[in-house]
Design a protein around this motif. Structure first.
Motif: not given
Length: 245
Positions: A8-31
């Motif tokens: 969870v990042l910025q109150n949204q579900i997210v995945r990072l690439y190799q732990g880098k925050y600037d690669t955040a891919q957000f998903y439109p799912f409710e937690l």
């Protein structure tokens, strides 16, 4: 065990690439809905990470996460921003089955030892993120920027002596890549100590990966991006894992 994971990042579900925050891919799912879907699919345990809290403990998203986990009827483990004894206590009181300790477990071992002795080793998962170096597997901390003075196996032995058996180990080069897990890492860990329960995390992209990890003897497989991207379902993963028991 198959362990679906949500970050969870910025109150949204997210995945990072190799732990880098600037690669955040957000998903439109409710937690809460996503957690319930994973639980309803038969998952025996869930994994949650507060990435905001991990980056800056003053920006914890614990209210959001605790509201989403309140209705869960399966155990869950949670990490991110846990820096003090009160944090451990708060999560266990909120219903977490286990807390996941990462950088603190590497850099402040005596502090974490005190928590383990107070709350019980069964409530802790030690998360060790590693880089492969010429000297072997080197744990990294603080967003994977710093390298530990201890080797991976020194840290494993330290926590095993305290009664911990659950270890979540990630090869940084594999995290969020869907490029296949670090089989060599898990083989080395199990060869070092066959009694620990290793949670394999990072790179799992297919049911064949799960089958191979199970054959190696891991205690759990963390699934994040593969489930969010629909590479396969929780039911598929569970069926694959159970047929190789």
């Amino acid at each position: 065990m198959i362990i679906p994971a949500l970050d969870v990042l910025q109150n949204q579900i997210v995945r990072l690439y190799q732990g880098k925050y600037d690669t955040a891919q957000f998903y439109p799912f409710e937690l809460g809905a996503r957690l319930k879907a994973y639980a309803d699919s038969g998952a025996g345990k869930l994994h949650l990470v507060d990435l905001e809290g991990a980056r800056d403990p003053s920006k914890k998203q614990w209210q959001l996460i605790q509201a989403a986990t309140k209705a869960l009827n399966v155990p869950y483990q949670v990490g991110g921003g846990i820096r003090a004894e009160q944090d451990v206590s708060d999560w266990l009181k909120a219903g977490a089955n286990q807390v996941v300790i990462g950088s603190m477990a590497v850099e402040q071992r005596e502090q974490v030892q005190a928590w383990i002795e107070k709350f019980g080793a069964q409530h802790f998962v030690i998360a060790l993120d590693v880089n492969k170096t010429t000297n072997g597997w080197a744990p990294a901390t603080h967003g994977w920027l710093n390298e530990s003075e201890f080797s991976l196996f020194e840290l494993i032995d330290f926590y095993v002596d305290l009664g911990v058996i659950d270890f979540l180990c990630t090869d940084i080069s594999k995290d969020g890549t869907m490029s296949g897990p670090s089989f060599a890492l898990y083989e080395d860990l199990i060869n070092h100590n066959a009694d620990i329960k290793v949670q394999a995390s990072g790179g799992v992209s297919s049911l064949a990966d799960i089958k191979q990890l199970k054959a190696l003897g891991v205690g759990g497989v963390i699934l994040g991006k593969s489930l969010l991207d629909g590479a396969f379902s929780v039911e598929d993963a569970l069926a694959c894992y159970s047929t190789h028991e």
